[in-house]
Motif scaffolding. Structure first.
Motif: not given
Length: 832
Positions: A206-212, A458-459
């Motif tokens: 989820i964190s990777a999806f939001m950051t990217g 969101l990053i």
């Protein structure tokens, strides 16, 4: 003859014809008495025989009853649980929060509509329907449903791809159709109460999806912020960066508007946060000022745009790009177009659209639920966003989900109930009908600044990534992999990559789970210079004292210290020839072989065959065990023979056919290895009735038949009925008497078992049961004093299923020593 007897006889006859062994689970062919439960029945103790779960019982547990269906329907509308107690204080909090969010969502929704390749009014439609419908089905008071940056970007990608392949479909028609399809699927998942499916997506994914996604969106808005044209901002992020740098000289007046607006947004937030820290008594005021900064900047730059462009309304005469005409009211309200051709055009994008809708909403809802001390129902939340996306397109909305920034604002504004969404809907409705003329002059570059400012939150910050690294470095690699794939490919590929890699890591951990051999350690609880016993009574005993046994207890630690325990503390082998083996992460078909191969290999390395002459000739030995060279003796004569195995099932909830069959195969293999003796299998910490049924079906849970009349000793854990506060315990305490542990009249192992319980040793026969001896043993045991009434913790019909490792070890040792004693007596009775 009774009907049930006829049915039973018919069933037994059919089983015989089909070759079904009905008594497979009773390998000794004995009646219940020889298992120990009948001899246990004495006046001072309550017996307990555990009954197996049945298929009918399972069906009754999963098939909803009439009352269950009514409760399910009642829970579909959570607002009826609290609407009857709505009051003025709640209304005040909802009013403030609803208006505050409304002032934020209006400019944001129009900006996000541009990300979706749609006209700005579609963002307003989505905002209105999202907040209006959600409160009927909501289990979160904080969530605000509407257009969000990531879902808008995904929708825009879908619209653009369909436009290239099927130009006859308008963009808003495609977006509305996508919303209906996603809504139907999500509602179905929610109605069957399968919200747990979201739990398969890890926090790292989820964190990777939001950051990217945030980086992708922010970079994609830089061209509009600077007024740069001539290339697509929908390409991969790295390509957009390259094109921005190549065409930076094309920047226009839009850059002056956009960059200053972005700077003001950050400056106002910093000033408000700093002032709130300096003046805590006015923090609420500074919070609302910070929250309304987006609306303030939009109004300020709209005024500037009006002053600059009021005499240049033509599209070619404008000094910089502005929003343009926004129709008043719901001009695009219609039944959504959903047919086979249009679904085929975007069918490949449906999975990623559903994933984005699910993970963003559920992650935000769970997070704010924990912060504000309430629990959401994930399945009901899926119903809420599903119905929102199913009905929204009838008024022109496109896919919407929970917004992180607006949810945070709503929470901090003091929202009290989900009804605040109705207030926000009224604000949006007012904007749709009263403000379209004002929207005409909003600069596009300022809307891009609003988007960049919003997605910046969101990053994932570096400190959070560092904490991830401290917890699990492997998941940080997954995080960066997802971000890199998103930047160099697309948001969709980034989502699929992180979810796939996370699932692969999970499967690898399950398949390669490592079992552990356990040893026993005597420990004492020490506070300062005092030891504590099990009743938390402290004694002033020097820490060097070693003989105070009633202050000590036995625990079990891995022999290899791979749990981080002090290497100076050496766990002792439980008993020569007895092994305690713990499953670390479940026990199912993917990891059964890995677990048992390691167990068997270790046992072979640390034991020897019971009968070293089991192979009379050299050629009789198997190729993988050729034995010593001719003329030499076995080198392993100092090793013990295998006597018993204790399996710790504390981390196992379910088993399957493959895993149980592997256990059966290993049992047979080790029985051949230990021949002519049989290996005893003791299973501890079983916590699932179906697991017990499966293992019992395979012949575990009671002694392996040996074909002779040797006796076996069942050790049962019993607990006082009523616990420590029972009348018997109180009376004993008043008389100053200490309850003595149970004792084995035959020299076996008694002692304390689980907390509040005792271990009682019984005896059983391989071919017959000596009832009177066992009754005498129980009658003489102090565990059955006249003031205490106890009952068995586990079923007496499965004597080798134990409540804990201590009882299992005691039972294994008692029976090993019993066998050794019988062997000695046999040798003594032989004639010289």
């Amino acid at each position: 003859m009774a009907p049930d007897s006829v049915a039973t006889r018919a069933g037994h006859g059919l089983a015989k014809v089909l070759g079904i062994k009905l008594h497979y689970r009773n390998p000794q062919g004995l009646d219940d008495l020889s298992r120990g439960e009948s001899v246990y029945s004495v006046s001072s103790a309550d017996t307990y025989v555990e009954h197996e779960p049945s298929t009918g019982e399972w069906l009754r547990s999963v098939v909803p009853s009439g009352r269950g269906l009514l409760l399910w329907a009642y829970n579909l509308f959570p607002f009826v649980h609290w609407i009857g107690r709505y009051n003025l204080q709640w209304m005040y909090g909802d009013l403030v929060a609803g208006i505050t969010v409304g002032c934020v969502v209006v400019p944001q929704s129009m900006a996000y509509a541009k990300l979706a390749e749609l006209a700005p009014e579609f963002g307003l439609y989505s905002s209105f329907m999202g907040v209006l419908i959600y409160w009927f089905f909501a289990t979160s008071k904080d969530i605000t449903i509407g257009p969000v940056a990531v879902m808008s970007t995904v929708t825009g990608n879908v619209v653009e791809r369909v436009r290239e392949t099927n130009p006859e479909f308008e963009g808003h028609v495609v977006a509305s159709s996508l919303g209906v399809i996603c809504g139907v699927v999500i509602v179905a998942i929610g109605l069957i109460r399968a919200g747990w499916i979201v739990d398969f997506i890890s926090l790292a994914a989820i964190s990777a999806f939001m950051t990217g996604s945030a980086i992708n969106i922010a970079v994609g808005q830089v061209p509009a912020l600077m007024g740069i044209t001539g290339f697509s901002n929908r390409e991969s992020t790295y390509k957009v960066v390259i094109n921005i740098l190549k065409h930076l000289d094309r920047s226009k007046r839009d850059a002056a508007m956009g960059l200053t607006a972005l700077a003001f947004l950050y400056l106002i937030r910093f000033a408000c946060n700093y002032s709130a820290r300096r003046m805590p008594n006015r923090s609420k005021m500074f919070f609302f000022l910070s929250t309304l900064r987006t609306a303030f900047i939009i109004l300020l730059y709209t005024l500037i745009s009006f002053l600059v462009n009021r005499n240049h309304r033509g599209s070619k005469q404008r000094r910089f790009a502005i929003l343009g005409d926004v129709p008043r009211g719901f001009k695009h309200a219609a039944v959504p177009t959903v047919n086979i051709p249009i679904i085929k055009a975007y069918a490949g994008d449906i999975p990623v659209s559903i994933i984005v809708l699910l993970i963003e909403h559920i992650a935000i809802a769970k997070s704010f639920g924990r912060v504000n001390n309430y629990t959401i129902d994930a399945s009901q939340e899926l119903v809420a966003i599903g119905v929102t996306n199913l009905l929204g397109p009838f008024l022109g909305a496109y896919p919407a989900t929970g917004s992180f920034s607006r949810t945070a604002i709503k929470s901090k504004a003091g929202v009290r109930t989900p009804f605040a969404g109705v207030i926000t809907a009224l604000v949006v409705l007012l904007a749709i009908y009263a403000l379209p003329a004002v929207f005409f002059y909003i600069p596009n570059s300022v809307l891009s600044a609003v988007i960049i400012h919003a997605v910046g939150d969101l990053i994932t910050p570096p400190n959070t990534v560092y904490q991830f690294w401290r917890i699990n470095p492997l998941e940080v690699i997954i995080f960066f992999l997802g971000v890199i794939v998103t930047i160099f490919s697309s948001i969709e590929d980034g989502i699929y990559t992180t979810i796939s890699v996370s699932a692969a890591v999970l499967l690898f951990r399950v398949v390669r789970a490592q079992g552990r051999f356990m040893g026993k350690v005597k420990v004492r609880s020490a506070v300062g210079d005092q030891f504590a016993n099990e009743d938390r009574k402290y004694r002033d005993v020097p820490l060097e004292t070693k003989n105070d046994e009633d202050m000590a207890r036995t625990i079990f630690l891995p022999l290899e210290h791979n749990d981080g325990s002090n290497p100076l503390v050496e766990p002792q082998s439980p008993y020569p020839g007895i092994f305690i083996y713990r499953f670390s992460e479940g026990y199912n078909y993917p990891n059964a072989n890995h677990y048992l191969d390691y167990m068997v290999q270790t046992i072979f390395q640390q034991t020897r065959r019971t009968n070293p002459h089991s192979y009379p000739k050299m050629g009789d030995r198997p190729w993988n065990d050729p034995g010593p060279r001719p003329g030499r003796e076995e080198e392993y004569s100092d090793r013990p023979t295998l006597k018993a195995i204790i399996l710790d099932f504390s981390s196992v909830n379910n088993v399957d056919i493959t895993s149980v069959q592997n256990l059966i195969d290993v049992r047979n293999q080790l029985d051949r290895y230990a021949a002519p003796e049989r290996v005893d299998w003791h299973l501890a910490c079983l916590n699932n009735r179906w697991t017990k049924r499966a293992l019992t079906s395979a012949g575990f849970g009671f002694p392996t038949p040996s074909g002779d009349s040797s006796r076996w000793k069942p050790i049962f854990s019993v607990a006082e009925i009523g616990g420590k506060s029972s009348a018997a315990a109180v009376a004993a305490h008043e008389e100053g008497k200490e309850q003595s542990p149970g004792r084995d009249e035959e020299g076996g192992f008694g002692g304390k078992g689980a907390e509040g319980g005792r271990d009682v040793v019984g005896r059983g026969d391989g071919a017959s049961s000596d009832t009177s001896d066992f009754k005498q043993t129980i009658a003489n045991s102090k565990a059955y004093g006249p003031t205490t009434r106890v009952a068995a913790v586990h079923g007496l019909n499965r004597p080798l299923f134990h409540v804990d490792l201590t009882t299992a070890l005691q039972s294994a040792m008692a029976n090993v020593e019993r066998k050794a004693g019988e062997d000695v007596r046999v040798v003594e009775t032989k004639p010289v």
